[in-house]
Design a protein around this motif. Structure first.
Motif, PDB file in Angstrom:
ATOM      1  N   HIS A 195       2.072   3.199   3.016  1.00 21.39           N
ATOM      2  CA  HIS A 195       0.876   3.427   3.820  1.00 21.39           C
ATOM      3  C   HIS A 195       0.647   2.201   4.699  1.00 21.39           C
ATOM      4  O   HIS A 195       0.858   1.077   4.263  1.00 21.39           O
ATOM      5  CB  HIS A 195      -0.339   3.653   2.912  1.00 21.39           C
ATOM      6  CG  HIS A 195      -1.619   3.860   3.651  1.00 21.39           C
ATOM      7  ND1 HIS A 195      -1.918   5.070   4.245  1.00 21.39           N
ATOM      8  CD2 HIS A 195      -2.632   3.035   3.922  1.00 21.39           C
ATOM      9  CE1 HIS A 195      -3.107   4.966   4.833  1.00 21.39           C
ATOM     10  NE2 HIS A 195      -3.556   3.738   4.646  1.00 21.39           N
TER      11      HIS A 195
ATOM     12  N   MET B  21       0.854  -1.184   0.000  1.00 17.41           N
ATOM     13  CA  MET B  21       0.000   0.000   0.000  1.00 17.41           C
ATOM     14  C   MET B  21       0.891   1.234   0.000  1.00 17.41           C
ATOM     15  O   MET B  21       1.844   1.310   0.780  1.00 17.41           O
ATOM     16  CB  MET B  21      -0.901   0.016   1.233  1.00 17.41           C
ATOM     17  CG  MET B  21      -1.902  -1.120   1.248  1.00 17.41           C
ATOM     18  SD  MET B  21      -2.871  -1.161   2.769  1.00 17.41           S
ATOM     19  CE  MET B  21      -1.723  -2.000   3.851  1.00 17.41           C
ATOM     20  N   ILE B  22       0.570   2.188  -0.876  1.00 17.95           N
ATOM     21  CA  ILE B  22       1.345   3.419  -0.933  1.00 17.95           C
ATOM     22  C   ILE B  22       0.415   4.622  -0.811  1.00 17.95           C
ATOM     23  O   ILE B  22      -0.759   4.548  -1.166  1.00 17.95           O
ATOM     24  CB  ILE B  22       2.167   3.529  -2.232  1.00 17.95           C
ATOM     25  CG1 ILE B  22       1.262   3.556  -3.465  1.00 17.95           C
ATOM     26  CG2 ILE B  22       3.198   2.411  -2.313  1.00 17.95           C
ATOM     27  CD1 ILE B  22       1.964   3.941  -4.746  1.00 17.95           C
ATOM     28  N   GLU B  23       0.954   5.696  -0.296  1.00 15.99           N
ATOM     29  CA  GLU B  23       0.183   6.929  -0.187  1.00 15.99           C
ATOM     30  C   GLU B  23       0.252   7.681  -1.500  1.00 15.99           C
ATOM     31  O   GLU B  23       1.299   7.745  -2.146  1.00 15.99           O
ATOM     32  CB  GLU B  23       0.704   7.780   0.965  1.00 15.99           C
ATOM     33  CG  GLU B  23       0.437   7.115   2.301  1.00 15.99           C
ATOM     34  CD  GLU B  23       0.760   7.982   3.498  1.00 15.99           C
ATOM     35  OE1 GLU B  23       1.087   9.177   3.328  1.00 15.99           O
ATOM     36  OE2 GLU B  23       0.671   7.450   4.608  1.00 15.99           O
TER      37      GLU B  23
ATOM     38  N   GLU C  65      -8.822   8.464  -6.441  1.00 16.76           N
ATOM     39  CA  GLU C  65      -8.195   7.912  -5.237  1.00 16.76           C
ATOM     40  C   GLU C  65      -8.604   8.744  -4.016  1.00 16.76           C
ATOM     41  O   GLU C  65      -7.786   9.440  -3.423  1.00 16.76           O
ATOM     42  CB  GLU C  65      -6.663   7.903  -5.382  1.00 16.76           C
ATOM     43  CG  GLU C  65      -6.135   7.073  -6.520  1.00 16.76           C
ATOM     44  CD  GLU C  65      -6.366   5.594  -6.339  1.00 16.76           C
ATOM     45  OE1 GLU C  65      -6.648   5.143  -5.213  1.00 16.76           O
ATOM     46  OE2 GLU C  65      -6.267   4.876  -7.337  1.00 16.76           O
TER      47      GLU C  65
ATOM     48  N   TRP D 174      -4.590   6.665  -0.603  1.00 17.94           N
ATOM     49  CA  TRP D 174      -3.649   5.555  -0.705  1.00 17.94           C
ATOM     50  C   TRP D 174      -4.201   4.533  -1.686  1.00 17.94           C
ATOM     51  O   TRP D 174      -5.374   4.561  -2.019  1.00 17.94           O
ATOM     52  CB  TRP D 174      -3.375   4.904   0.654  1.00 17.94           C
ATOM     53  CG  TRP D 174      -4.546   4.208   1.267  1.00 17.94           C
ATOM     54  CD1 TRP D 174      -5.512   4.765   2.045  1.00 17.94           C
ATOM     55  CD2 TRP D 174      -4.901   2.819   1.132  1.00 17.94           C
ATOM     56  NE1 TRP D 174      -6.442   3.815   2.411  1.00 17.94           N
ATOM     57  CE2 TRP D 174      -6.083   2.609   1.870  1.00 17.94           C
ATOM     58  CE3 TRP D 174      -4.328   1.743   0.477  1.00 17.94           C
ATOM     59  CZ2 TRP D 174      -6.698   1.369   1.964  1.00 17.94           C
ATOM     60  CZ3 TRP D 174      -4.946   0.499   0.568  1.00 17.94           C
ATOM     61  CH2 TRP D 174      -6.103   0.328   1.315  1.00 17.94           C
ATOM     62  N   LYS D 175      -3.326   3.643  -2.168  1.00 20.88           N
ATOM     63  CA  LYS D 175      -3.774   2.592  -3.087  1.00 20.88           C
ATOM     64  C   LYS D 175      -2.828   1.405  -3.002  1.00 20.88           C
ATOM     65  O   LYS D 175      -1.716   1.499  -2.491  1.00 20.88           O
ATOM     66  CB  LYS D 175      -3.845   3.109  -4.511  1.00 20.88           C
ATOM     67  CG  LYS D 175      -2.511   3.406  -5.148  1.00 20.88           C
ATOM     68  CD  LYS D 175      -2.676   3.846  -6.585  1.00 20.88           C
ATOM     69  CE  LYS D 175      -1.328   4.041  -7.263  1.00 20.88           C
ATOM     70  NZ  LYS D 175      -1.486   4.378  -8.674  1.00 20.88           N
TER      71      LYS D 175
ATOM     72  N   TYR E 262       8.637   4.825  -2.735  1.00 14.62           N
ATOM     73  CA  TYR E 262       7.230   5.050  -2.388  1.00 14.62           C
ATOM     74  C   TYR E 262       7.091   5.497  -0.940  1.00 14.62           C
ATOM     75  O   TYR E 262       7.908   5.142  -0.095  1.00 14.62           O
ATOM     76  CB  TYR E 262       6.415   3.757  -2.556  1.00 14.62           C
ATOM     77  CG  TYR E 262       6.483   3.156  -3.916  1.00 14.62           C
ATOM     78  CD1 TYR E 262       5.783   3.704  -4.980  1.00 14.62           C
ATOM     79  CD2 TYR E 262       7.248   2.007  -4.155  1.00 14.62           C
ATOM     80  CE1 TYR E 262       5.835   3.140  -6.244  1.00 14.62           C
ATOM     81  CE2 TYR E 262       7.302   1.437  -5.414  1.00 14.62           C
ATOM     82  CZ  TYR E 262       6.602   2.009  -6.452  1.00 14.62           C
ATOM     83  OH  TYR E 262       6.657   1.448  -7.689  1.00 14.62           O
ATOM     84  N   LYS E 263       6.021   6.246  -0.677  1.00 16.90           N
ATOM     85  CA  LYS E 263       5.653   6.547   0.706  1.00 16.90           C
ATOM     86  C   LYS E 263       4.695   5.431   1.121  1.00 16.90           C
ATOM     87  O   LYS E 263       3.560   5.351   0.653  1.00 16.90           O
ATOM     88  CB  LYS E 263       4.982   7.909   0.806  1.00 16.90           C
ATOM     89  CG  LYS E 263       4.650   8.281   2.239  1.00 16.90           C
ATOM     90  CD  LYS E 263       4.378   9.765   2.361  1.00 16.90           C
ATOM     91  CE  LYS E 263       3.893  10.178   3.707  1.00 16.90           C
ATOM     92  NZ  LYS E 263       4.648   9.808   4.834  1.00 16.90           N
TER      93      LYS E 263
END
Length: 104
Positions: free
Chosen positions: A99, A53-55, A62, A66-67, A96-97
């Motif tokens: 989540h 999961m990334i922000e 979106e 996040w997705k 990636y950030k």
């Protein structure tokens, strides 16, 4: 604490027939950040795959901010996916950030 893994419970009933192998949660500091998914009856290649999961910026497409992203790399066994994720975690964190979910 770092990156850890938690095997989910096996599905039962008809869902368990179609998906007999449980997935594995990927956790960072006890919060879920991804999953290692097993092959199912719908898998064309019968391989395991990894998702995290990334922000992202909140948009109409979106709205949560996040997705999930899933990687093209496939694995014959779940331990191979764990090892790949541990080996690439630092690079993924830079790219990636990440989540996390906190509802356990």
């Amino acid at each position: 604490m770092g990156l850890t893994f938690k095997k989910e419970k096996a599905l039962t009933g008809l869902a368990g027939v179609a998906n007999p192998t449980p997935a594995t949660q990927v956790k960072l500091d006890k919060k879920q950040v991804g999953t290692i998914n097993p092959p199912s009856w719908r898998s064309a290649d019968n391989k395991w795959y990894v998702g995290i999961m990334i922000e992202v910026e909140k948009t109409a497409e979106e709205p949560a901010g996040w997705k999930w992203i899933f990687f093209k790399t496939r694995f014959d066994e779940e331990p191979q996916a764990r090892e790949w994720l541990q080996r690439h975690w630092e690079a993924l964190n830079r790219t990636y950030k990440i989540h996390s979910l906190d509802f356990d």
